[in-house]
Scaffold this motif. Structure first.
Motif, PDB file in Angstrom:
ATOM      1  N   PHE A 199       0.827  -1.205   0.000  1.00  0.00           N
ATOM      2  CA  PHE A 199       0.000   0.000   0.000  1.00  0.00           C
ATOM      3  C   PHE A 199       0.857   1.250   0.000  1.00  0.00           C
ATOM      4  O   PHE A 199       2.035   1.252   0.365  1.00  0.00           O
ATOM      5  N   ILE A 200       0.218   2.343  -0.434  1.00  0.00           N
ATOM      6  CA  ILE A 200       0.802   3.686  -0.410  1.00  0.00           C
ATOM      7  C   ILE A 200      -0.270   4.604   0.133  1.00  0.00           C
ATOM      8  O   ILE A 200      -1.384   4.647  -0.402  1.00  0.00           O
ATOM      9  N   HIS A 201       0.050   5.342   1.199  1.00  0.00           N
ATOM     10  CA  HIS A 201      -0.927   6.233   1.819  1.00  0.00           C
ATOM     11  C   HIS A 201      -0.496   7.684   1.585  1.00  0.00           C
ATOM     12  O   HIS A 201       0.603   8.091   1.944  1.00  0.00           O
ATOM     13  N   ALA A 202      -1.407   8.451   0.932  1.00  0.00           N
ATOM     14  CA  ALA A 202      -1.163   9.866   0.653  1.00  0.00           C
ATOM     15  C   ALA A 202      -2.146  10.688   1.470  1.00  0.00           C
ATOM     16  O   ALA A 202      -3.303  10.853   1.061  1.00  0.00           O
ATOM     17  N   PRO A 203      -1.744  11.208   2.656  1.00  0.00           N
ATOM     18  CA  PRO A 203      -2.709  11.914   3.518  1.00  0.00           C
ATOM     19  C   PRO A 203      -3.214  13.220   2.916  1.00  0.00           C
ATOM     20  O   PRO A 203      -4.323  13.632   3.200  1.00  0.00           O
ATOM     21  N   TYR A 204      -2.394  13.857   2.071  1.00  0.00           N
ATOM     22  CA  TYR A 204      -2.830  15.126   1.483  1.00  0.00           C
ATOM     23  C   TYR A 204      -4.076  14.921   0.628  1.00  0.00           C
ATOM     24  O   TYR A 204      -5.006  15.734   0.636  1.00  0.00           O
ATOM     25  N   TYR A 205      -4.113  13.818  -0.119  1.00  0.00           N
ATOM     26  CA  TYR A 205      -5.286  13.504  -0.937  1.00  0.00           C
ATOM     27  C   TYR A 205      -6.254  12.565  -0.219  1.00  0.00           C
ATOM     28  O   TYR A 205      -7.264  12.147  -0.794  1.00  0.00           O
ATOM     29  N   ASP A 206      -5.910  12.214   1.028  1.00  0.00           N
ATOM     30  CA  ASP A 206      -6.714  11.238   1.788  1.00  0.00           C
ATOM     31  C   ASP A 206      -6.966   9.992   0.940  1.00  0.00           C
ATOM     32  O   ASP A 206      -8.096   9.519   0.794  1.00  0.00           O
ATOM     33  N   ASP A 207      -5.893   9.492   0.362  1.00  0.00           N
ATOM     34  CA  ASP A 207      -6.021   8.378  -0.596  1.00  0.00           C
ATOM     35  C   ASP A 207      -5.157   7.211  -0.123  1.00  0.00           C
ATOM     36  O   ASP A 207      -4.097   7.394   0.484  1.00  0.00           O
ATOM     37  N   MET A 208      -5.643   6.009  -0.421  1.00  0.00           N
ATOM     38  CA  MET A 208      -4.947   4.774  -0.049  1.00  0.00           C
ATOM     39  C   MET A 208      -4.859   3.907  -1.292  1.00  0.00           C
ATOM     40  O   MET A 208      -5.880   3.428  -1.817  1.00  0.00           O
ATOM     41  N   ILE A 209      -3.660   3.686  -1.798  1.00  0.00           N
ATOM     42  CA  ILE A 209      -3.446   2.810  -2.951  1.00  0.00           C
ATOM     43  C   ILE A 209      -2.965   1.477  -2.410  1.00  0.00           C
ATOM     44  O   ILE A 209      -1.950   1.413  -1.714  1.00  0.00           O
ATOM     45  N   TYR A 210      -3.699   0.391  -2.719  1.00  0.00           N
ATOM     46  CA  TYR A 210      -3.306  -0.898  -2.157  1.00  0.00           C
ATOM     47  C   TYR A 210      -3.740  -2.032  -3.079  1.00  0.00           C
ATOM     48  O   TYR A 210      -4.686  -1.902  -3.859  1.00  0.00           O
ATOM     49  N   THR A 211      -3.002  -3.140  -3.002  1.00  0.00           N
ATOM     50  CA  THR A 211      -3.380  -4.348  -3.752  1.00  0.00           C
ATOM     51  C   THR A 211      -4.406  -5.124  -2.944  1.00  0.00           C
ATOM     52  O   THR A 211      -4.525  -4.948  -1.736  1.00  0.00           O
ATOM     53  N   GLN A 212      -5.149  -6.024  -3.618  1.00  0.00           N
ATOM     54  CA  GLN A 212      -6.314  -6.670  -2.989  1.00  0.00           C
ATOM     55  C   GLN A 212      -6.201  -8.192  -3.033  1.00  0.00           C
ATOM     56  O   GLN A 212      -6.988  -8.881  -3.647  1.00  0.00           O
ATOM     57  N   LYS A 213      -5.191  -8.711  -2.341  1.00  0.00           N
ATOM     58  CA  LYS A 213      -5.047 -10.161  -2.231  1.00  0.00           C
ATOM     59  C   LYS A 213      -5.594 -10.683  -0.908  1.00  0.00           C
ATOM     60  O   LYS A 213      -5.357 -11.828  -0.540  1.00  0.00           O
ATOM     61  N   PHE A 214      -6.313  -9.868  -0.171  1.00  0.00           N
ATOM     62  CA  PHE A 214      -6.780 -10.242   1.156  1.00  0.00           C
ATOM     63  C   PHE A 214      -8.285 -10.081   1.217  1.00  0.00           C
ATOM     64  O   PHE A 214      -8.909  -9.433   0.401  1.00  0.00           O
ATOM     65  N   GLY A 215      -8.866 -10.674   2.248  1.00  0.00           N
ATOM     66  CA  GLY A 215     -10.293 -10.495   2.507  1.00  0.00           C
ATOM     67  C   GLY A 215     -11.160 -11.364   1.612  1.00  0.00           C
ATOM     68  O   GLY A 215     -10.804 -11.688   0.475  1.00  0.00           O
ATOM     69  N   ASN A 216     -12.328 -11.753   2.127  1.00  0.00           N
ATOM     70  CA  ASN A 216     -13.279 -12.572   1.370  1.00  0.00           C
ATOM     71  C   ASN A 216     -14.323 -11.744   0.655  1.00  0.00           C
ATOM     72  O   ASN A 216     -15.115 -12.268  -0.108  1.00  0.00           O
ATOM     73  N   SER A 217     -14.361 -10.430   0.915  1.00  0.00           N
ATOM     74  CA  SER A 217     -15.360  -9.580   0.291  1.00  0.00           C
ATOM     75  C   SER A 217     -14.819  -8.165   0.193  1.00  0.00           C
ATOM     76  O   SER A 217     -13.825  -7.802   0.840  1.00  0.00           O
ATOM     77  N   TYR A 218     -15.483  -7.359  -0.607  1.00  0.00           N
ATOM     78  CA  TYR A 218     -15.083  -5.966  -0.760  1.00  0.00           C
ATOM     79  C   TYR A 218     -15.234  -5.225   0.568  1.00  0.00           C
ATOM     80  O   TYR A 218     -14.397  -4.396   0.945  1.00  0.00           O
ATOM     81  N   THR A 219     -16.298  -5.540   1.300  1.00  0.00           N
ATOM     82  CA  THR A 219     -16.532  -4.865   2.587  1.00  0.00           C
ATOM     83  C   THR A 219     -15.394  -5.146   3.565  1.00  0.00           C
ATOM     84  O   THR A 219     -14.920  -4.242   4.267  1.00  0.00           O
ATOM     85  N   GLU A 220     -14.934  -6.389   3.623  1.00  0.00           N
ATOM     86  CA  GLU A 220     -13.847  -6.746   4.530  1.00  0.00           C
ATOM     87  C   GLU A 220     -12.556  -6.032   4.133  1.00  0.00           C
ATOM     88  O   GLU A 220     -11.832  -5.514   4.992  1.00  0.00           O
ATOM     89  N   ARG A 221     -12.266  -5.984   2.810  1.00  0.00           N
ATOM     90  CA  ARG A 221     -11.050  -5.304   2.339  1.00  0.00           C
ATOM     91  C   ARG A 221     -11.098  -3.813   2.667  1.00  0.00           C
ATOM     92  O   ARG A 221     -10.104  -3.219   3.106  1.00  0.00           O
ATOM     93  N   LEU A 222     -12.280  -3.208   2.453  1.00  0.00           N
ATOM     94  CA  LEU A 222     -12.417  -1.783   2.730  1.00  0.00           C
ATOM     95  C   LEU A 222     -12.256  -1.511   4.226  1.00  0.00           C
ATOM     96  O   LEU A 222     -11.634  -0.519   4.634  1.00  0.00           O
TER      97      LEU A 222
END
Length: 588
Positions: free
Chosen positions: A119-142
């Motif tokens: 992941f890459i966290h950019a607080p100025y844009y309040d943005d989180m760039i991350y890969t999605q190899k975890f979690g069983n659902s979108y809700t869990e990943r979020l």
């Protein structure tokens, strides 16, 4: 009648004696083996398992180092400058940099097996760039990504830079690695269960466990197991013995040099005892003895149980295929099997007679129902036709009286002349055209009709009155005396290789109402109290009785007016007649 047999011929007695003959020697061998059991050298087994533990730990640390190196390289990417707080950065440049960075971490994530996300966290844009190899659902990943964002926003200064750190989420525990570059956070996280996945291949027995602990030996996983066994881990790096509720355990531990956790293995003492050479030799002897005793058991049981059972199984397989003539031979056997064989033979005889009676009754009922369906006549049509003849006689129009009488005679002759369930399409169409002539005399200038049928279909067999009934339905509900309608009858084949034909009856009237069309297409009956629309139910029921399931169908729709489409399968004789007609036509 069964002959009186002795007590020793009973199947229960034979089974009991056979099992005792097998089990008693095995129990004696196990008791002798227990007397020869000695204390084992636990340290040798412990050292062997400690080397295995260390090997897997080194492999984990190698992967952690590889992931850490990539995160370090990622923290030096030039595109990170476009994610920092800078009012001069254009939004398009930010989006392009974000996409490039996402592709970079996505490609790396595919090759980093244990990592859940980069992941890459950019607080100025309040943005989180991350890969999605975890979690069983979108809700869990979020949810997890939001937890990490909150952690970085609130406690970024307390997180060690460039070191793996255990982090406890709301539902799961993770290993977190973060490098700060100005206000940008670059990192990775791994679910702790993935760290101990390689240790699952080590056989520690049913009670054995591989546990991940903090640096002060507080367990992270298997806490419930430790509580159940009453085990409290000690801060010792050398192997030691600890007593649990169900067994004693050898405790092995290996600290990680890349993160603040320890890997602890609990090996049950019983597993260690089973792995000793002496016990292995005894196990081999027991296995060989068991095989020999098993062979002897099979030989004994073959004549007592297997042969009678196989006879019953073979008979039941033939019965499943529909062979009701199968019978079990009367051979000398145990009392129970003799009773079973006799009962089986009686049961099959009864089933055979009942099945024959049931088939005959079902066939007779279907014949009666088909005959009844074919003989259903609308009394109003007959009375109205007689009324027309009466009116024509009053007008002394004898030519029309003769034509009407002849048409009615042909109509009822077709209705009563045949007991067959199928007629040629040519005869069905002659009857339908004769019916249309009668209706033309009743309602002059009220309708016209057009028939589109190739002569090659005339010999195809169809259920009688199937077309005439639908034409009658069209005239009854689609005819409007104010405006003339057109009735079209068409027979065709969608593709030359199809094994069915399509019969379509359509008109230019107002069509079906939405309510009626919905009920008809749901295969629901729509017969009124006066018996209206019984013809459609009649046809649908006859198609179910005359053809195999899902082979024939009737569909309803509105096009210009009402359209009824029937699909009828062609039997081999129908196909041959069509081919012969086409061949004769080509020769002519």
């Amino acid at each position: 009648m069964f002959h009186n047999s002795s007590f020793w011929n009973s199947l229960i007695v034979k089974l009991f004696l056979s099992i005792c003959f097998i089990l008693v020697p095995l129990i004696v061998i196990l008791i002798i083996n227990s007397f020869y059991s000695v204390d084992v050298i636990r340290n040798q087994v412990a050292q062997s398992n400690k080397k295995m533990l260390n090997l897997h730990k080194n492999e984990i640390e190698k992967q952690l180092k590889s992931i850490g190196d990539f995160v370090y390289q990622l923290s030096n990417q030039a595109d990170l400058l476009l994610l920092q707080e800078n009012k001069d950065t254009e939004y398009n440049d930010y989006v392009e940099a974000k996409l490039r960075l996402y592709r970079l971490i996505s490609n790396q994530a595919n090759f980093s097996h244990p990592v859940d996300s980069l992941f890459i966290h950019a607080p100025y844009y309040d943005d989180m760039i991350y890969t999605q190899k975890f979690g069983n659902s979108y809700t869990e990943r979020l949810e997890i990504s939001n937890e990490i964002k909150q952690l970085l926003n609130k406690e970024s200064g307390r997180i060690p830079n460039g070191k793996w750190k255990l982090w406890q989420g709301k539902h799961k525990n993770y290993l977190l690695y973060i490098i700060q570059n100005e206000d940008i956070s670059v990192g990775a996280w791994i679910h702790v269960d993935k760290l101990i996945t390689p240790f699952k291949h080590i056989n520690y027995g049913e009670l054995g466990r591989t546990i991940l602990t903090t640096s002060d030996f507080s367990p992270i996983n298997h806490t419930k197991f430790l509580q159940t066994e009453g085990i409290k881990l000690e801060d010792k790096l050398h192997p030691y013995l600890i007593k649990g509720k169900n067994d004693r355990f050898i405790v092995l531990s290996e600290p990680s040099s890349y993160a603040d956790f320890n890997i602890v293995a609990l090996i049950p003492e019983q597993v260690i005892l089973q792995e000793l050479p002496f016990i292995q030799r005894i196990s081999i002897y027991i296995s060989i003895g068991s095989i020999l005793l098993l062979i002897l058991f099979v030989v004994l049981m073959r004549n007592i149980i297997l042969t009678p059972v196989l006879q019953i199984v073979r008979a039941m397989k033939k019965l499943r295929k529909g062979d009701l003539k199968v019978r079990l031979p009367k051979t000398k056997s145990s009392t129970e099997f003799e009773m079973m064989n006799d009962s089986f033979n009686r049961m099959i005889s009864d089933i055979h007679h009942l099945k024959i009676d049931g088939y005959e009754q079902k066939i007779n009922l279907q014949k009666s129902e088909l005959k009844h369906l074919q003989l259903q006549i609308n009394p109003h049509f007959f009375l109205n036709s007689l009324n027309i003849i009466y009116n024509l006689a009053t007008l002394k129009d004898f030519a029309l009286i003769q034509q009407m009488s002849q048409s009615l005679s042909n109509y009822f002759r077709f209705m009563f002349k045949s007991n067959s369930y199928f007629v040629g399409l040519e005869d069905e169409m002659k009857h339908t055209l004769n019916y249309l002539k009668i209706q033309e005399l009743r309602f002059p200038h009220a309708f016209t009709y057009h028939v589109d049928i190739h002569p090659k279909w005339y010999r195809v067999k169809v259920p009688p009155l199937i077309i005439q009934s639908l034409v009658e339905n069209t005239i009854k509900y689609g005819l409007n005396l104010d405006d003339s309608i057109k009735i079209m009858i068409k027979v065709w084949q969608r593709e030359p290789e199809d094994d069915y034909i399509i019969i379509q009856i359509s008109d230019t009237g107002e069509g079906f109402s939405d309510e009626v069309l919905s009920l008809l297409n749901k295969d629901k009956s729509y017969i009124t109290e006066d018996g209206d629309r019984v013809g459609i139910w009649n046809i649908r029921r006859r198609l179910e009785l005359l053809y195999e399931k899902n082979k024939a169908s009737i569909d309803f729709e509105n096009q210009i007016g009402a359209t009824i489409t029937i699909k009828l399968p062609l039997n081999p004789r129908d196909l041959d007649s069509v081919k012969n007609h086409m061949k004769n036509t080509m020769q002519d």
